[in-house]
Design an enzyme around this catalytic site. Structure first.
Site, PDB file in Angstrom:
ATOM      1  CG  HIS A 174      67.124  92.945  58.440  1.00 45.28           C
ATOM      2  ND1 HIS A 174      65.941  92.246  58.364  1.00 45.28           N
ATOM      3  CD2 HIS A 174      66.922  94.071  57.722  1.00 45.28           C
ATOM      4  CE1 HIS A 174      65.059  92.924  57.626  1.00 45.28           C
ATOM      5  NE2 HIS A 174      65.651  94.031  57.223  1.00 45.28           N
TER       6      HIS A 174
ATOM      7  CG  HIS B 105      62.683 101.989  51.825  1.00 41.93           C
ATOM      8  ND1 HIS B 105      62.531 102.420  53.126  1.00 41.93           N
ATOM      9  CD2 HIS B 105      62.846 100.633  51.907  1.00 41.93           C
ATOM     10  CE1 HIS B 105      62.604 101.380  53.946  1.00 41.93           C
ATOM     11  NE2 HIS B 105      62.802 100.286  53.227  1.00 41.93           N
TER      12      HIS B 105
ATOM     13  CD  GLU C   4      65.593  98.262  55.782  1.00 45.58           C
ATOM     14  OE1 GLU C   4      64.446  98.213  55.299  1.00 45.58           O
ATOM     15  OE2 GLU C   4      66.014  97.432  56.617  1.00 45.58           O
TER      16      GLU C   4
ATOM     17  CG  ASP D  22      67.731  97.241  51.653  1.00 40.38           C
ATOM     18  OD1 ASP D  22      67.426  98.227  52.344  1.00 40.38           O
ATOM     19  OD2 ASP D  22      66.903  96.363  51.330  1.00 40.38           O
TER      20      ASP D  22
ATOM     21  CG  HIS E  16      59.401  97.815  55.769  1.00 41.56           C
ATOM     22  ND1 HIS E  16      60.286  97.378  56.740  1.00 41.56           N
ATOM     23  CD2 HIS E  16      60.143  98.050  54.674  1.00 41.56           C
ATOM     24  CE1 HIS E  16      61.496  97.333  56.225  1.00 41.56           C
ATOM     25  NE2 HIS E  16      61.442  97.739  54.976  1.00 41.56           N
TER      26      HIS E  16
ATOM     27  CG  ASP F 148      61.611  97.323  50.823  1.00 40.51           C
ATOM     28  OD1 ASP F 148      62.490  97.247  49.951  1.00 40.51           O
ATOM     29  OD2 ASP F 148      61.873  97.553  52.019  1.00 40.51           O
TER      30      ASP F 148
ATOM     31  CE1 TYR G 277      61.541  91.976  50.903  1.00 38.16           C
ATOM     32  CE2 TYR G 277      59.435  93.087  50.984  1.00 38.16           C
ATOM     33  CZ  TYR G 277      60.812  93.128  51.029  1.00 38.16           C
ATOM     34  OH  TYR G 277      61.449  94.320  51.227  1.00 38.16           O
TER      35      TYR G 277
ATOM     36  CG  HIS H 127      64.357  93.704  47.815  1.00 40.84           C
ATOM     37  ND1 HIS H 127      65.730  93.803  47.915  1.00 40.84           N
ATOM     38  CD2 HIS H 127      63.860  94.458  48.813  1.00 40.84           C
ATOM     39  CE1 HIS H 127      66.040  94.577  48.941  1.00 40.84           C
ATOM     40  NE2 HIS H 127      64.935  95.003  49.510  1.00 40.84           N
TER      41      HIS H 127
END
Ligand code: FEO
Length: 403
Positions: free
Chosen positions: A28, A82, A84, A86, A148, A167, A195, A228
């Site tokens: 993104h 989380h 999100e 991914d 985040h 994350d 990051y 990640h």
């Protein structure tokens, strides 16, 4: 696919069952030049628990790694730290296959998962201070709102001292190695900084508060299992120190010069500004946008005190690459920078005003600007050099406040 991809044991009872995305280069808008991984974990407790999932296209690899440890239908609990995509993209399909006894998320997490998947899954909502009982083990919950996303949370496996931090403390880095101490340290630091700069910079104040909170909780953390890249084990003091310094903007005598050029004039001005900055002893990091990505600019700004921007005027507007980076940086909300602008233009010269408007919106300290028509003459270049010296001196004046 049972025997193709294997889980990696990271402690007595915890297995990494994520996926490695070697090919991704755009996340993104963030240039993931070294790829990434989507980390998920199985806790082999009395209640067998899956923590987070992977991006949807990696479902097969993910399932294969899970099957190397446990038949998916034996998983009792799934925890979404989380929402999100991914980390939750494979969640609907895995729920279909596993039919877990319970799915856990924060209150906002449960809402966002519902807004993603428009499903009728009954998510059990947990909050800071709650403990999920896995029989012989326990997961403590710590909500980390706006780190985040508004629903984000950590879970801490008490018996094996593992912090599942979604994350936070991660990095976009595809590697066959599962631990940071197996990877070249310079790469780990750069990708961690990148990051932080591109994902967490807007929430720096919250990071400082979170680190204080975690310290006060006195958690004994042996492994930080984020989502990640390679994970931290043993003494992961480095990443805590880095996060603390990045969040508090530790002083670095560096100015970042971001610019693009049509016929080389704005680039010549950049050279002169950089020379003026260098004369003061401050590093001038030039980032011509013909070759530098917005996410690398953000990374350099993380450890800089000044942002100097140059743009030609094209059809009454900022040059497109400069407009792109300014919009991106405005969203990342870097704080406390000295700013300067320069531009070569033909007739109307709106770009200087537009750069300044960005600086004002970002609440930066504007040190000055230089504009010139067409090709800069010696006087214009001397003005640029003078602007560079003013910026360099202002950067050094900030030493006392920031060291
Ligand atoms: Fe890796 Fe915020 O998702």
């Amino acid at each position: 696919m049972k025997d193709v991809f294997k889980a990696v044991r990271i402690s007595d009872s915890v297995y990494w069952v994520g996926a490695i995305d070697w090919a991704i280069r755009d996340f993104h808008g963030y240039a993931t030049t070294r790829g990434t991984t989507y980390n998920a974990y199985i806790v082999y407790a009395d209640k067998i628990t899956l923590i987070d999932t992977v991006k949807k296209p990696f479902m097969e690899e993910f399932l294969s790694r899970i099957r190397s440890v446990v038949e998916p239908e034996k998983i009792d609990y799934i925890i979404s730290n989380h929402a999100e995509l991914d980390h939750s993209g494979a969640l609907p399909e895995i729920i279909k296959q596993v039919k877990p006894e319970k799915v856990f998320a924060s209150n906002t997490g449960a809402e966002i998962l519902g807004q993603h998947f428009h499903w009728d899954v009954d998510v059990e909502r947990v909050k800071t201070g709650d403990t999920i009982d896995l029989g012989n083990m326990h997961l403590q919950i710590l909500e980390t709102r706006m780190l985040h996303w508004p629903e984000s949370m950590f879970s801490y496996l008490v018996e094996e001292k593992i912090l599942f931090s979604q994350d936070a403390f991660g990095m976009h880095l595809a590697t066959g190695k599962r631990f940071t101490d197996e990877v070249e340290p310079g790469i780990v630091r750069y990708e961690s900084a990148k990051y932080f700069a591109n994902i967490l910079m807007p929430y720096s104040r919250l990071i400082t508060r979170l680190i204080d909170q975690v310290r006060k909780m006195n958690l004994d953390i042996r492994i930080t299992a984020h989502t990640h890249g390679p994970i931290w084990r043993g003494d992961f003091g480095d990443i805590i120190t880095w996060y603390s310094e990045w969040a508090q903007q530790k002083f670095h005598p560096k100015a970042v010069l971001v610019y693009d050029t049509m016929w080389g004039s704005t680039a010549r001005m950049a050279d002169a500004v950089a020379d003026g900055i260098t004369e003061t002893g401050v590093e001038a990091k030039q980032m011509p946008l013909s070759g530098c990505h917005r996410s690398d600019v953000a990374t350099q700004i993380l450890e800089a005190e000044a942002l100097v921007v140059g743009s030609p005027t094209l059809n009454n507007m900022l040059f497109p690459t400069v407009a792109d980076v300014m919009s991106y940086l405005k969203g990342l909300k870097p704080r406390g920078l000295v700013a300067g602008a320069f531009s070569s233009y033909g007739w109307s010269g709106e770009s200087l005003k537009q750069i300044t408007e960005y600086f004002e919106a970002m609440k930066l300290e504007i040190a000055g600007e230089v504009g010139t028509k067409y090709v800069p003459n010696e006087a214009a270049l001397l003005e640029c050099s003078k602007l560079g010296k003013i910026i360099g001196k202002k950067v050094l004046e900030g030493v006392d406040e920031k060291v």
